[in-house]
Design a protein around this motif. Structure first.
Motif, PDB file in Angstrom:
ATOM      1  N   LEU A   1       0.828  -1.204   0.000  1.00  0.00           N
ATOM      2  CA  LEU A   1       0.000   0.000   0.000  1.00  0.00           C
ATOM      3  C   LEU A   1       0.863   1.255   0.000  1.00  0.00           C
ATOM      4  N   ASN A   2       1.948   1.215   0.772  1.00  0.00           N
ATOM      5  CA  ASN A   2       2.838   2.367   0.864  1.00  0.00           C
ATOM      6  C   ASN A   2       3.543   2.637  -0.465  1.00  0.00           C
ATOM      7  N   THR A   3       3.998   1.567  -1.123  1.00  0.00           N
ATOM      8  CA  THR A   3       4.663   1.722  -2.416  1.00  0.00           C
ATOM      9  C   THR A   3       3.702   2.302  -3.447  1.00  0.00           C
TER      10      THR A   3
ATOM     11  N   ASP B   1       1.635   7.025  -6.609  1.00  0.00           N
ATOM     12  CA  ASP B   1       0.528   7.943  -6.882  1.00  0.00           C
ATOM     13  C   ASP B   1       0.885   9.377  -6.500  1.00  0.00           C
ATOM     14  N   LEU B   2       1.581   9.531  -5.376  1.00  0.00           N
ATOM     15  CA  LEU B   2       1.984  10.869  -4.937  1.00  0.00           C
ATOM     16  C   LEU B   2       2.875  11.547  -5.975  1.00  0.00           C
ATOM     17  N   LEU B   3       3.876  10.825  -6.437  1.00  0.00           N
ATOM     18  CA  LEU B   3       4.817  11.412  -7.396  1.00  0.00           C
ATOM     19  C   LEU B   3       4.103  11.763  -8.704  1.00  0.00           C
ATOM     20  N   THR B   4       3.189  10.911  -9.127  1.00  0.00           N
ATOM     21  CA  THR B   4       2.419  11.186 -10.341  1.00  0.00           C
ATOM     22  C   THR B   4       1.619  12.473 -10.201  1.00  0.00           C
ATOM     23  N   ARG B   5       0.960  12.645  -9.049  1.00  0.00           N
ATOM     24  CA  ARG B   5       0.158  13.837  -8.834  1.00  0.00           C
ATOM     25  C   ARG B   5       1.019  15.087  -8.727  1.00  0.00           C
TER      26      ARG B   5
ATOM     27  N   SER C   1      11.864   9.624  -5.019  1.00  0.00           N
ATOM     28  CA  SER C   1      11.521   8.526  -4.110  1.00  0.00           C
ATOM     29  C   SER C   1      11.606   8.976  -2.654  1.00  0.00           C
ATOM     30  N   ARG C   2      12.699   9.655  -2.315  1.00  0.00           N
ATOM     31  CA  ARG C   2      12.875  10.130  -0.942  1.00  0.00           C
ATOM     32  C   ARG C   2      11.843  11.210  -0.597  1.00  0.00           C
ATOM     33  N   LEU C   3      11.498  12.033  -1.581  1.00  0.00           N
ATOM     34  CA  LEU C   3      10.503  13.079  -1.370  1.00  0.00           C
ATOM     35  C   LEU C   3       9.171  12.469  -0.957  1.00  0.00           C
ATOM     36  N   THR C   4       8.731  11.437  -1.685  1.00  0.00           N
ATOM     37  CA  THR C   4       7.445  10.827  -1.348  1.00  0.00           C
ATOM     38  C   THR C   4       7.509  10.083  -0.010  1.00  0.00           C
ATOM     39  N   GLU C   5       8.668   9.495   0.324  1.00  0.00           N
ATOM     40  CA  GLU C   5       8.823   8.868   1.644  1.00  0.00           C
ATOM     41  C   GLU C   5       8.608   9.888   2.750  1.00  0.00           C
ATOM     42  N   LEU C   6       9.211  11.076   2.582  1.00  0.00           N
ATOM     43  CA  LEU C   6       9.075  12.122   3.592  1.00  0.00           C
ATOM     44  C   LEU C   6       7.650  12.656   3.645  1.00  0.00           C
TER      45      LEU C   6
ATOM     46  N   VAL D   1       2.183  14.920   4.596  1.00  0.00           N
ATOM     47  CA  VAL D   1       1.982  16.014   3.632  1.00  0.00           C
ATOM     48  C   VAL D   1       1.385  15.435   2.349  1.00  0.00           C
ATOM     49  N   GLY D   2       0.186  15.883   1.989  1.00  0.00           N
ATOM     50  CA  GLY D   2      -0.472  15.392   0.790  1.00  0.00           C
ATOM     51  C   GLY D   2      -1.134  14.042   0.973  1.00  0.00           C
ATOM     52  N   VAL D   3      -1.164  13.533   2.205  1.00  0.00           N
ATOM     53  CA  VAL D   3      -1.804  12.249   2.495  1.00  0.00           C
ATOM     54  C   VAL D   3      -2.634  12.387   3.767  1.00  0.00           C
TER      55      VAL D   3
END
Length: 309
Positions: A148-150, A155-159, A276-281, A287-289
């Motif tokens: 789910l996290n992956t 999805d976050l990076l796409t948006r 990748s690191r951006l979405t992990e943070l 943020v954004g979730v």
């Protein structure tokens, strides 16, 4: 060798229990020695990082053996093979697994308790399928969470890539403030994107008093792009020109090996954050979730049931 699944550990756990009263950590070490597991295999953690994988599998092997009446606990934290367990070992089985346990009436009764509790047949089938898996319940939870996290990070990076550059700059503000930088959100938002000083996109206070500052470069690039050493070197040159020694270069794409090696060798403290690191943070700092479901897993409190006498 690969770490055995918990069903493959049932026979070794019962064998260890037949040798006398023992605790799970000692049993795990004894079995690991007999299996010839390496130190790395013994210390491998579940994806959650909260428990060692091998110990978790030994625990669940013991759990199901207990439900089958093959293991008993004479006192808290200690277990030993029961008469039924020793009797099974006398038959010299080559393997003990869930199919073996299902032949034992006590274990069959354990499953039937779920039907009596009011759960529907679908719930029971899910329980049986989950138990029949080679993975322990914690492993299944961790694996599902990781999947789910992956998916969420993709999805976050796409948006993010679909948004405007100004949105990306605001995102970096929100993230840095969520991480404790920027003093206040208003101060951070006013400074980021308005410096216009060469390779610097913004300035963030490192603390609420503004005693030190972090200089930021934010570049929204497509997934196929790679940020190379020249871009990072240009950013560092801007830092030197400002007399600054701390910088963060954030991109939605990736950094080349040369860029990473260059940043590691710098005297200045320059942090490179790729997509990748951006979405992990973003996930870590919310943020954004937002939380969709929170599941709390509880365990039996052995101390509560400790014999006071």
């Amino acid at each position: 060798m690969a770490i055995p699944d918990y069903q493959s550990l049932m026979l070794p756990v019962l064998t260890a229990a037949a040798e006398g009263q023992i605790r799970v950590p000692a049993a795990a070490e004894m079995i690991a020695d007999r299996l010839g597991l390496t130190e790395e295999e013994r210390e491998e953690m579940l994806p959650s990082g909260k428990q060692r994988l091998f110990h978790n599998r030994v625990h669940w092997a013991k759990f199901y053996l207990t439900k089958a009446g093959l293991i008993e606990s004479p006192k808290r934290g200690v277990f030993v093979a029961s008469a039924a367990g020793r009797g099974l070992l006398d038959q010299k089985p080559t393997r003990i697994d869930l199919d073996t346990l299902k032949q034992i009436p006590l274990f069959s009764d354990y499953y039937s308790q779920f039907a009596k509790s009011g759960k529907n047949s679908d719930d029971i089938e899910v329980l049986v399928a989950s138990s029949a898996s080679e993975a322990t319940p914690e492993e299944q939870i961790d694996a599902a969470y990781a999947l789910l996290n992956t998916t969420l990070k993709i999805d976050l990076l796409t948006r993010v890539l679909e948004q405007s550059p100004s949105f990306f700059e605001r995102l970096i503000v929100d993230l840095l403030v969520a991480m404790g930088y920027g003093g206040s959100h208003e101060d951070a938002a006013r400074k980021l994107g308005k410096s216009g000083d060469g390779g610097i996109d913004g300035i963030i206070d490192e603390d609420r008093l503004g005693l030190d500052r972090i200089y930021v470069q934010a570049k929204r690039y497509g997934a196929g792009s790679v940020v190379g050493r020249p871009e990072v070197q240009g950013f560092v040159g801007s830092l030197v020109g400002l007399g600054a020694n701390k910088g963060v270069f954030v991109t939605t794409s990736t950094f080349s090996k040369q860029a990473l090696d260059y940043a590691r060798a710098l005297q200045q403290r320059v942090i490179l954050i790729d997509g990748s690191r951006l979405t992990e943070l973003m996930v870590e700092f919310g943020v954004g979730v937002r939380a969709s479901r929170v599941i709390e897993v509880r365990r039996l409190d052995e101390d509560f049931f400790a014999d006071e006498g």
